[in-house]
Design a protein around this motif. Structure first.
Motif, short mmCIF file in Angstrom:
data_model
loop_
_atom_site.label_atom_id
_atom_site.label_comp_id
_atom_site.label_asym_id
_atom_site.label_seq_id
_atom_site.Cartn_x
_atom_site.Cartn_y
_atom_site.Cartn_z
N THR A 37 0.81 -1.22 0.00
CA THR A 37 0.00 0.00 0.00
C THR A 37 0.84 1.27 0.00
OG1 THR A 37 -0.19 -0.10 2.41
CG2 THR A 37 -1.94 -1.14 1.12
N GLY A 38 2.15 1.14 0.13
CA GLY A 38 3.02 2.31 0.13
C GLY A 38 4.29 2.03 0.91
N VAL A 39 5.23 2.95 0.81
CA VAL A 39 6.47 2.84 1.58
C VAL A 39 6.15 3.13 3.04
CG1 VAL A 39 8.78 3.77 1.94
CG2 VAL A 39 7.91 3.48 -0.40
N ASP A 40 6.43 2.18 3.90
CA ASP A 40 6.23 2.41 5.33
C ASP A 40 7.34 3.31 5.87
OD1 ASP A 40 4.63 1.19 7.86
OD2 ASP A 40 6.74 1.48 8.39
N HIS A 41 8.59 2.89 5.67
CA HIS A 41 9.70 3.74 6.07
C HIS A 41 10.99 3.32 5.40
CE1 HIS A 41 10.08 0.49 9.14
NE2 HIS A 41 11.36 0.81 9.17
N VAL A 42 11.94 4.23 5.41
CA VAL A 42 13.27 3.98 4.88
C VAL A 42 14.25 4.07 6.05
CG1 VAL A 42 15.09 4.83 3.36
CG2 VAL A 42 12.70 4.86 2.59
N ALA A 43 15.10 3.07 6.18
CA ALA A 43 16.05 3.01 7.30
C ALA A 43 17.39 3.64 6.89
CB ALA A 43 16.26 1.58 7.75
N ILE A 44 17.89 4.52 7.73
CA ILE A 44 19.18 5.17 7.53
C ILE A 44 20.04 4.82 8.73
CG2 ILE A 44 20.38 7.37 7.29
CD1 ILE A 44 17.72 8.49 6.12
N VAL A 45 21.08 4.02 8.54
CA VAL A 45 21.92 3.62 9.64
C VAL A 45 22.99 4.69 9.87
CG1 VAL A 45 23.55 2.26 8.24
CG2 VAL A 45 23.20 1.67 10.66
N VAL A 46 23.19 5.04 11.12
CA VAL A 46 24.15 6.09 11.49
C VAL A 46 25.03 5.57 12.62
CG1 VAL A 46 22.59 7.94 10.77
CG2 VAL A 46 22.56 7.17 13.15
N SER A 47 26.19 6.16 12.73
CA SER A 47 27.13 5.69 13.75
C SER A 47 26.79 6.22 15.14
CB SER A 47 28.56 6.08 13.37
OG SER A 47 28.66 7.48 13.21
N GLU A 48 26.18 7.38 15.21
CA GLU A 48 25.87 7.98 16.52
C GLU A 48 24.55 8.73 16.40
OE1 GLU A 48 25.47 9.84 20.00
OE2 GLU A 48 25.94 11.18 18.33
N LEU A 49 23.56 8.33 17.19
CA LEU A 49 22.20 8.84 17.00
C LEU A 49 22.07 10.31 17.32
CD1 LEU A 49 19.35 8.02 16.13
CD2 LEU A 49 18.85 7.51 18.53
N GLU A 50 22.66 10.77 18.40
CA GLU A 50 22.47 12.17 18.78
C GLU A 50 23.03 13.13 17.73
OE1 GLU A 50 20.64 13.44 21.24
OE2 GLU A 50 20.07 11.36 21.62
N SER A 51 24.16 12.80 17.14
CA SER A 51 24.71 13.67 16.11
C SER A 51 23.82 13.66 14.86
CB SER A 51 26.14 13.26 15.75
OG SER A 51 26.17 11.99 15.11
N ALA A 52 23.21 12.50 14.56
CA ALA A 52 22.30 12.42 13.42
C ALA A 52 21.05 13.25 13.67
CB ALA A 52 21.93 10.97 13.14
N ILE A 53 20.52 13.19 14.88
CA ILE A 53 19.35 14.01 15.22
C ILE A 53 19.67 15.49 15.03
CG2 ILE A 53 17.87 14.77 17.13
CD1 ILE A 53 18.03 11.89 18.21
N ALA A 54 20.84 15.90 15.50
CA ALA A 54 21.23 17.30 15.40
C ALA A 54 21.40 17.73 13.95
CB ALA A 54 22.53 17.53 16.18
N SER A 55 22.05 16.90 13.13
CA SER A 55 22.32 17.29 11.75
C SER A 55 21.04 17.31 10.91
CB SER A 55 23.37 16.39 11.12
OG SER A 55 22.93 15.06 11.01
#
Length: 256
Positions: free
Chosen positions: A3-21
């Motif tokens: 029915t559609g794309v549920d989500h796309v996964a993006i793997v990152v080394s450190e979550l807090e820095s990814a949230i900030a960027s």
């Protein structure tokens, strides 16, 4: 069917820095919580119902394919498709010749204490990456996906998800079996690629192969295998908007 794309996964080394960027890139990022498999995530939800998942390992897990992918660099690593009948779609994919595991449970504890649960059916190699994993929620999906879905950069949803594959004709058979219709031919001169495209709910999934041995998709498959390559987002603004690639943790994401 899908029915559609549920989500796309993006793997990152450190979550807090990814949230900030990603926040600096104009996205509204919501902390998702922890999984019992040693990962935690943050989510970027869109008005079309899809979302981007920023996911990181709390401790390295050498047995997980996303950990293996992370060792080659952070970025888009996988994708999940929504389905109105997981059992039927799983049967259709298997009848088309793909190997997909039986549905298995997974949970996530949100920061507010809410306990989410669902089941996943995950393709086995070499089908993982070129085919989606499937999800069926036990708890309400609206609890899994953040309600905050507006973004300063104007993103409203996933317009196109491009998957790098060796042979679009072969890979498209699995999608066609589930969707009960063939895909349409598509050309991507910007990627030196051709392939097959499917409209699935509000989203488009393109299965693309490189036309040259040294094109961007050929390089991607050499380094990452057949897997998601690019997300093109829809934008509510009528003005051209670009995203700073240095803020996207290695993920190829643009507006179009």
């Amino acid at each position: 069917m899908f029915t559609g794309v549920d989500h796309v996964a993006i793997v990152v080394s450190e979550l807090e820095s990814a949230i900030a960027s990603y926040s600096r890139a104009g996205f509204t990022v919501v902390r998702g919580g922890k999984h019992p498999i040693g990962t935690h995530n943050a989510l970027i939800a869109f008005a079309d119902g899809s979302y981007l998942e920023l996911i990181a390992f709390i401790k390295p897990d050498t047995g997980h394919p996303w950990q293996t992918a992370l060792e080659k660099g952070s970025g888009i690593v996988d994708f999940c498709m929504s389905t109105d009948d997981l059992a039927a779609d799983l049967d259709s994919i298997r009848r088309a010749g793909a190997k997909v595991g039986n549905p298995s449970p997974l949970t996530r504890d949100r920061p507010d204490g809410y306990h989410l649960s669902w089941v996943l059916a995950i393709p086995a190699p070499p089908f993982n990456g070129q085919l989606p994993f499937l999800i069926k929620d036990d708890t309400p999906r609206d609890e899994r996906v953040p309600r905050e879905r507006s973004h300063r950069n104007g993103a409203t949803g996933i317009r196109t998800l491009a998957i790098a594959v060796n042979d679009p004709g072969v890979t498209s058979r699995y999608y066609a079996r589930v969707l009960r219709r063939p895909g349409a031919p598509v050309k991507r001169p910007d990627l030196e690629a051709v392939g097959v495209t499917f409209a699935i709910g509000p989203n488009e999934v393109q299965l693309l192969a490189s036309k040259s041995e040294d094109g961007p998709l050929a390089d991607w498959i050499h380094d990452h295998g057949q897997s998601p390559f690019e997300v093109v987002l829809a934008n509510a603004s009528s003005h051209a908007t670009t995203l700073d690639p240095t803020l996207l943790q290695g993920a190829r994401i643009s507006f179009g």
